[in-house]
Design a protein around this motif. Structure first.
Motif, PDB file in Angstrom:
ATOM      1  N   ASN B 108       0.797  -1.222   0.000  1.00  0.00           N
ATOM      2  CA  ASN B 108       0.000   0.000   0.000  1.00  0.00           C
ATOM      3  C   ASN B 108       0.835   1.280   0.000  1.00  0.00           C
ATOM      4  N   GLY B 109       0.429   2.200  -0.858  1.00  0.00           N
ATOM      5  CA  GLY B 109       0.936   3.568  -0.769  1.00  0.00           C
ATOM      6  C   GLY B 109       2.348   3.793  -1.268  1.00  0.00           C
ATOM      7  N   VAL B 110       2.916   2.817  -1.961  1.00  0.00           N
ATOM      8  CA  VAL B 110       4.314   2.944  -2.372  1.00  0.00           C
ATOM      9  C   VAL B 110       4.496   3.807  -3.626  1.00  0.00           C
ATOM     10  N   GLY B 111       3.407   4.012  -4.376  1.00  0.00           N
ATOM     11  CA  GLY B 111       3.502   4.857  -5.571  1.00  0.00           C
ATOM     12  C   GLY B 111       3.195   4.115  -6.863  1.00  0.00           C
ATOM     13  N   LYS B 112       2.401   3.060  -6.784  1.00  0.00           N
ATOM     14  CA  LYS B 112       2.047   2.294  -7.976  1.00  0.00           C
ATOM     15  C   LYS B 112       1.354   3.174  -9.010  1.00  0.00           C
ATOM     16  N   SER B 113       0.265   3.826  -8.605  1.00  0.00           N
ATOM     17  CA  SER B 113      -0.555   4.575  -9.564  1.00  0.00           C
ATOM     18  C   SER B 113       0.208   5.760 -10.140  1.00  0.00           C
ATOM     19  N   THR B 114       0.930   6.459  -9.292  1.00  0.00           N
ATOM     20  CA  THR B 114       1.670   7.640  -9.737  1.00  0.00           C
ATOM     21  C   THR B 114       2.761   7.261 -10.726  1.00  0.00           C
ATOM     22  N   ASN B 115       3.485   6.199 -10.440  1.00  0.00           N
ATOM     23  CA  ASN B 115       4.580   5.824 -11.330  1.00  0.00           C
ATOM     24  C   ASN B 115       4.075   5.132 -12.589  1.00  0.00           C
ATOM     25  N   LEU B 116       2.913   4.509 -12.498  1.00  0.00           N
ATOM     26  CA  LEU B 116       2.248   4.011 -13.697  1.00  0.00           C
ATOM     27  C   LEU B 116       1.973   5.191 -14.635  1.00  0.00           C
ATOM     28  N   PHE B 138     -10.847  -1.082  -5.176  1.00  0.00           N
ATOM     29  CA  PHE B 138     -11.086  -1.133  -3.731  1.00  0.00           C
ATOM     30  C   PHE B 138     -10.851   0.198  -3.017  1.00  0.00           C
ATOM     31  N   ARG B 139      -9.656   0.752  -3.165  1.00  0.00           N
ATOM     32  CA  ARG B 139      -9.310   1.913  -2.337  1.00  0.00           C
ATOM     33  C   ARG B 139     -10.106   3.156  -2.730  1.00  0.00           C
ATOM     34  N   ALA B 140     -10.621   3.856  -1.735  1.00  0.00           N
ATOM     35  CA  ALA B 140     -11.412   5.055  -1.980  1.00  0.00           C
ATOM     36  C   ALA B 140     -10.609   6.046  -2.820  1.00  0.00           C
ATOM     37  N   GLU B 144     -10.801   7.634  -9.417  1.00  0.00           N
ATOM     38  CA  GLU B 144     -10.751   9.066  -9.740  1.00  0.00           C
ATOM     39  C   GLU B 144      -9.305   9.523  -9.919  1.00  0.00           C
ATOM     40  N   GLN B 145      -8.406   8.955  -9.110  1.00  0.00           N
ATOM     41  CA  GLN B 145      -6.983   9.306  -9.211  1.00  0.00           C
ATOM     42  C   GLN B 145      -6.463   8.968 -10.614  1.00  0.00           C
ATOM     43  N   LEU B 146      -6.801   7.774 -11.069  1.00  0.00           N
ATOM     44  CA  LEU B 146      -6.342   7.350 -12.391  1.00  0.00           C
ATOM     45  C   LEU B 146      -7.033   8.144 -13.497  1.00  0.00           C
ATOM     46  N   THR B 262      10.553   3.542  -6.066  1.00  0.00           N
ATOM     47  CA  THR B 262       9.949   4.879  -5.983  1.00  0.00           C
ATOM     48  C   THR B 262      10.468   5.674  -4.785  1.00  0.00           C
ATOM     49  N   LYS B 263      10.084   6.947  -4.785  1.00  0.00           N
ATOM     50  CA  LYS B 263      10.405   7.862  -3.677  1.00  0.00           C
ATOM     51  C   LYS B 263      11.915   7.916  -3.440  1.00  0.00           C
ATOM     52  N   PHE B 264      12.644   7.795  -4.527  1.00  0.00           N
ATOM     53  CA  PHE B 264      14.103   7.853  -4.426  1.00  0.00           C
ATOM     54  C   PHE B 264      14.564   9.239  -3.986  1.00  0.00           C
ATOM     55  N   ASP B 265      13.677  10.233  -4.148  1.00  0.00           N
ATOM     56  CA  ASP B 265      14.003  11.595  -3.714  1.00  0.00           C
ATOM     57  C   ASP B 265      13.839  11.766  -2.211  1.00  0.00           C
ATOM     58  N   THR B 266      13.327  10.765  -1.496  1.00  0.00           N
ATOM     59  CA  THR B 266      13.007  10.975  -0.076  1.00  0.00           C
ATOM     60  C   THR B 266      14.065  10.431   0.872  1.00  0.00           C
ATOM     61  N   VAL B 288      13.212   4.294 -11.834  1.00  0.00           N
ATOM     62  CA  VAL B 288      13.371   4.891 -10.517  1.00  0.00           C
ATOM     63  C   VAL B 288      12.491   6.145 -10.470  1.00  0.00           C
ATOM     64  N   GLY B 289      11.566   6.169  -9.511  1.00  0.00           N
ATOM     65  CA  GLY B 289      10.705   7.344  -9.333  1.00  0.00           C
ATOM     66  C   GLY B 289      11.366   8.297  -8.362  1.00  0.00           C
ATOM     67  N   CYS B 290      11.438   9.573  -8.759  1.00  0.00           N
ATOM     68  CA  CYS B 290      12.159  10.508  -7.887  1.00  0.00           C
ATOM     69  C   CYS B 290      11.393  11.814  -7.736  1.00  0.00           C
ATOM     70  N   GLY B 291      10.081  11.721  -7.593  1.00  0.00           N
ATOM     71  CA  GLY B 291       9.287  12.922  -7.378  1.00  0.00           C
ATOM     72  C   GLY B 291       7.859  12.670  -7.804  1.00  0.00           C
ATOM     73  N   GLN B 292       7.027  13.712  -7.763  1.00  0.00           N
ATOM     74  CA  GLN B 292       5.596  13.515  -7.976  1.00  0.00           C
ATOM     75  C   GLN B 292       5.094  13.994  -9.335  1.00  0.00           C
ATOM     76  N   THR B 293       5.995  14.503 -10.192  1.00  0.00           N
ATOM     77  CA  THR B 293       5.532  14.944 -11.509  1.00  0.00           C
ATOM     78  C   THR B 293       5.913  13.906 -12.565  1.00  0.00           C
TER      79      THR B 293
HETATM   80  N1  LIG Z   1       8.345  12.072  -3.237  1.00  0.00           N
HETATM   81  C1  LIG Z   1       7.794  11.137  -4.031  1.00  0.00           C
HETATM   82  N2  LIG Z   1       6.489  10.846  -3.877  1.00  0.00           N
HETATM   83  C2  LIG Z   1       5.966   9.905  -4.677  1.00  0.00           C
HETATM   84  C3  LIG Z   1       6.728   9.202  -5.636  1.00  0.00           C
HETATM   85  N3  LIG Z   1       5.918   8.330  -6.254  1.00  0.00           N
HETATM   86  C4  LIG Z   1       4.698   8.469  -5.700  1.00  0.00           C
HETATM   87  N4  LIG Z   1       4.716   9.431  -4.747  1.00  0.00           N
HETATM   88  C5  LIG Z   1       3.602   9.892  -3.899  1.00  0.00           C
HETATM   89  O1  LIG Z   1       3.242   8.857  -3.012  1.00  0.00           O
HETATM   90  C6  LIG Z   1       1.839   8.924  -2.712  1.00  0.00           C
HETATM   91  C7  LIG Z   1       1.209   7.593  -2.983  1.00  0.00           C
HETATM   92  O2  LIG Z   1       1.279   7.335  -4.381  1.00  0.00           O
HETATM   93  P1  LIG Z   1       0.258   6.402  -5.152  1.00  0.00           P
HETATM   94  O3  LIG Z   1       0.703   6.367  -6.565  1.00  0.00           O
HETATM   95  O4  LIG Z   1      -1.130   6.788  -4.854  1.00  0.00           O
HETATM   96  O5  LIG Z   1       0.612   5.015  -4.440  1.00  0.00           O
HETATM   97  P2  LIG Z   1      -0.080   3.605  -4.666  1.00  0.00           P
HETATM   98  O6  LIG Z   1       0.978   2.597  -4.484  1.00  0.00           O
HETATM   99  O7  LIG Z   1      -0.841   3.610  -5.927  1.00  0.00           O
HETATM  100  O8  LIG Z   1      -1.067   3.585  -3.411  1.00  0.00           O
HETATM  101  P3  LIG Z   1      -2.311   2.595  -3.163  1.00  0.00           P
HETATM  102  O9  LIG Z   1      -2.941   2.379  -4.487  1.00  0.00           O
HETATM  103  O10 LIG Z   1      -3.156   3.318  -2.189  1.00  0.00           O
HETATM  104  O11 LIG Z   1      -1.712   1.351  -2.590  1.00  0.00           O
HETATM  105  C8  LIG Z   1       1.299  10.051  -3.581  1.00  0.00           C
HETATM  106  O12 LIG Z   1       1.243  11.232  -2.790  1.00  0.00           O
HETATM  107  C9  LIG Z   1       2.333  10.198  -4.661  1.00  0.00           C
HETATM  108  O13 LIG Z   1       2.369  11.501  -5.194  1.00  0.00           O
HETATM  109  C10 LIG Z   1       8.121   9.528  -5.763  1.00  0.00           C
HETATM  110  O14 LIG Z   1       8.871   8.968  -6.567  1.00  0.00           O
HETATM  111  N5  LIG Z   1       8.600  10.497  -4.934  1.00  0.00           N
END
Ligand SMILES: Nc1nc2c(ncn2[C@@H]2O[C@H](COP(=O)(O)OP(=O)(O)OP(=O)(O)O)[C@@H](O)[C@H]2O)c(=O)[nH]1
Ligand SMILES: Nc1nc2c(ncn2[C@@H]2O[C@H](COP(=O)(O)OP(=O)(O)OP(=O)(O)O)[C@@H](O)[C@H]2O)c(=O)[nH]1
Ligand SMILES: [Mg+2]
Ligand SMILES: [Mg+2]
Lengths: 294, 311
Positions: B108-116, B138-140, B144-146, B262-266, B288-293
């Motif tokens: 959960n929450g690792v950044g699947k959708s964002t990095n997709l 499943f997740r609320a 809409e996020q996608l 992901t979150k290599f910037d953190t 490698v994901g390194c930010g939110q854009t």
């Molecule tokens: N700083 C940083 N934040 C990131 C990165 N990738 C994703 N995020 C943030 O991490 C949070 C969770 O990202 P999601 O893409 O929703 O994660 P997910 O794995 O799809 O989450 P679930 O579907 O709820 O399990 C969001 O606020 C993203 O913007 C990254 O590479 N760096």
């Protein structure tokens, strides 16, 4: 587990504690306690244990385990769970890195407080993450708690201010303010968080921490605490396998207690935090304590 | 630590285990400080120790270099895994008239959708026609996020709202993509804990039903010792829990093909999760994901990771 190597000596000495201390150290590292925290902890245990006369009828092994677990519990804020701070209204500000579980925790906390017969309002200030507001609104309807939102075109500080003002005007008991995930080194977003805090004077500022966090935990807790003066933390994703050593870093670094743990994705998966249970989990030593209690 | 080692080997011609012990212990601490899982750090140090033992030093001053190089070689060797050439494989799938399917999975929450979404952007930049599939039912807010990402990226999204069977939604999405002549389908899935058996079974089911070309495990650089467990258990579930797996199974044995870190910037210089994940799975870090854009997506720079680990 870890404490085999103490024999039946009458005293805990630097010599006979070496092995067990090394085992404790490894247990803490495997549990993701930050290295500097481990170092300080081992030193403390050693100091407390050194030369301590072993009690009649108790093996040094048991005595040592008792010291370690006591010291762990102490480090996490003494026995028993800690409640939210009082206030009318109570204003709870949630903060933390991206994806740790803040928004989910808002919903869970709202459900938890509703059960205590409090009226609750949630405030959606994450204007950055796609569909963050939708997420909170959906959770709100699931737990039957209203959500205050102004879309994504208004500043988070302004949304927070108006949300809390509305709660006060309507005599609502608790306001929970969700915020966007942010990096502790992101100056703009950290300044924004400070401004939100200044605007709403929260009774609690809770850092939400993912139990799976590794060695970065100590530094992120420190920075958040330095910049927004936390009142406590919520440790999430404890339903996973991780031992959650980040819990130790939270308290040791910030001096603030963990108040709740998240144990799943559903809205009822929130529990008070008990340091004594956490100590057992971190050391992976369920049996050890029962051994002592006999 | 070079000093320690230098002292202990004075006068000896070949390195013994005892000579190396303090230096290796130091190396292990260093790796763990950089967030390498304890178990992995221990294994890497052991294997380097093994390779060094009995080796002769040509000159006294070379000891530091000698040990460091052994670690450099070992770590680079671990991290440099053969990569899937995604763009090339997509072209071949296109020639066959079938969309190339990528499934994203992880806790959960690792950044699947964002990095997709970032990968969709990257593929678009390389001339691929992408379609997204909203299989986190499943997740609320997940759908809409996608939706928001699809709109911003200008790519089509297949979604059926919530509480649908994700495996079926994926199958329908792939059918639609084929009909519409899309090159790639990126399948988002719900986050799940690796020891949650029903959810792991559902993921296996989605994957064995849809036979994706690529299964990407998304893991965040912040994770500590749990990284190992995550990869081992996701891999094992994909292989063992798939319907028919017990009976020998009809299709190819599915495993994780690549890692999105992901979150290599953190994490500042605590880059150790990269090593834990690759070591535990044998799969390469592909992105490698390194930010939110959308542009915050890189390839793994092995040399720089190795340098951070040994600094
Ligand atoms: N700083 C940083 N934040 C990131 C990165 N990738 C994703 N995020 C943030 O991490 C949070 C969770 O990202 P999601 O893409 O929703 O994660 P997910 O794995 O799809 O989450 P679930 O579907 O709820 O399990 C969001 O606020 C993203 O913007 C990254 O590479 N760096
Ligand atoms: N298994 C498990 N999952 C959780 C827990 N708490 C939250 N999650 C999941 O973790 C993911 C991220 O949760 P969010 O509440 O969106 O996290 P967030 O901190 O608000 O994320 P951002 O707003 O992007 O920074 C979601 O998939 C949640 O369902 C928990 O205690 N256990
Ligand atoms: Mg959120
Ligand atoms: Mg997602």
């Amino acid at each position: 587990s870890a404490f085999k190597s103490l024999n039946a000596d009458a005293k805990l000495t630097a010599e006979n504690m070496k092995g067990p201390l090394r085992d404790v150290r490894r247990a803490l590292l495997e549990a993701d306690v930050s290295l500097p925290v481990v170092r300080r902890f081992i030193k403390k245990v050693e100091e407390r244990a050194l030369g301590l006369e072993v009690l009649e009828g108790v093996t040094p092994q048991v005595q040592f385990v008792k010291i370690v677990s006591d010291e762990l519990v102490q480090l996490m804020g003494a026995e028993g769970s800690k409640d939210l701070n009082p206030g009318q209204p109570q204003v709870i500000l949630m903060a933390g890195l991206q994806g740790v579980g803040k928004t989910t925790a808002c919903g869970k906390l709202a459900a938890f407080l509703k059960k205590r017969r409090k009226s609750v309002l949630m405030v959606a200030t994450d204007v950055y993450r796609p569909a963050a507001i939708d997420q909170l609104v959906k959770l709100g309807s699931k737990v039957d708690v209203p959500v205050f939102e102004l879309g994504t075109a208004v500043s988070p500080v302004e949304i927070a201010r108006q949300g809390v003002a509305k709660a006060k005007a309507e005599g609502i008991d608790v306001v929970i303010v969700d915020t966007a995930g942010r990096l502790q080194v992101d100056e703009n977003l950290m300044a924004e968080l400070q401004n939100i805090k200044a605007a709403v004077h929260p009774t609690d500022t809770l850092l939400v921490v993912d139990a799976m966090t590794g060695q970065e935990a100590a530094s992120l807790v420190k920075t958040f605490n330095d910049q927004v003066d936390l009142s406590g933390a919520i440790l999430t994703k404890m339903d996973g396998d991780s031992r959650g050593g980040a819990a130790l870093s939270v308290r040791e670094v910030s001096g603030k207690p963990i108040k709740f743990v998240g144990t799943g994705e559903k809205m009822d998966a929130l529990e008070p935090f008990y340091p004594e249970r956490m100590a057992q989990r971190i050391l992976g030593m369920g049996d050890m304590l029962t051994l002592y209690e006999k | 630590f070079v000093g320690k080692l230098a002292l202990s080997v004075v006068g000896s011609s070949a390195l013994s285990a005892a000579d190396l012990a303090p230096a290796l212990e130091d190396m292990k601490r260093r790796l763990m400080e950089r967030n390498v899982a304890e178990e992995i750090a221990a294994q890497v140090v052991d294997s380097v120790a093994h390779s060094l033992e009995g080796q002769k030093l040509s000159s006294f001053t070379g000891v530091g270099q000698f040990v460091r190089r052994a670690f450099e070689d070992s770590l680079s060797g671990i991290l440099n895994k053969r990569q899937v050439d995604v763009l090339h494989d997509i072209k071949r799938a296109r020639a066959r008239g079938k969309p190339y399917v990528v499934v994203f999975c992880g806790v959960n929450g690792v950044g699947k959708s964002t990095n997709l979404a970032k990968i969709a952007y990257w593929l678009g930049q390389h001339g691929c026609k992408v379609q997204l599939a909203a299989c986190d039912t499943f997740r609320a807010g997940a759908v809409e996020q996608l939706k928001t990402h699809a709109m911003r990226l200008g790519v089509p999204l297949y979604e059926r709202g919530y509480e649908k069977d994700p495996a079926k939604v994926a199958a329908e999405a792939i059918r639609v993509a084929q009909r519409d002549g899309r090159d790639v389908v990126l399948v988002d899935t719900a986050g799940r804990m690796q020891d949650n058996e029903p959810l792991m079974r559902a993921l296996s089911n989605l994957i064995s039903l849809n036979q994706p070309e690529l299964v990407l495990f998304v893991g965040e650089a912040l994770v500590g010792n749990d990284a190992v467990d995550q990869l081992v258990k996701f891999n094992r579930s994909l292989a063992d829990l798939a319907p028919g797996a017990a009976a020998g199974g009809p299709a190819k044995r599915q495993v994780i093909d690549g890692i999105v870190l992901t979150k290599f910037d953190t994490i500042d210089d605590k880059v150790g999760a990269a090593l834990s994940m690759v070591y535990a799975s044998g799969a390469p870090v592909m992105f490698v994901g390194c930010g939110q854009t959308y542009v915050d997506l890189k390839k793994l720079n092995v040399r720089s990771v190795v340098n951070s680990l040994l600094k």
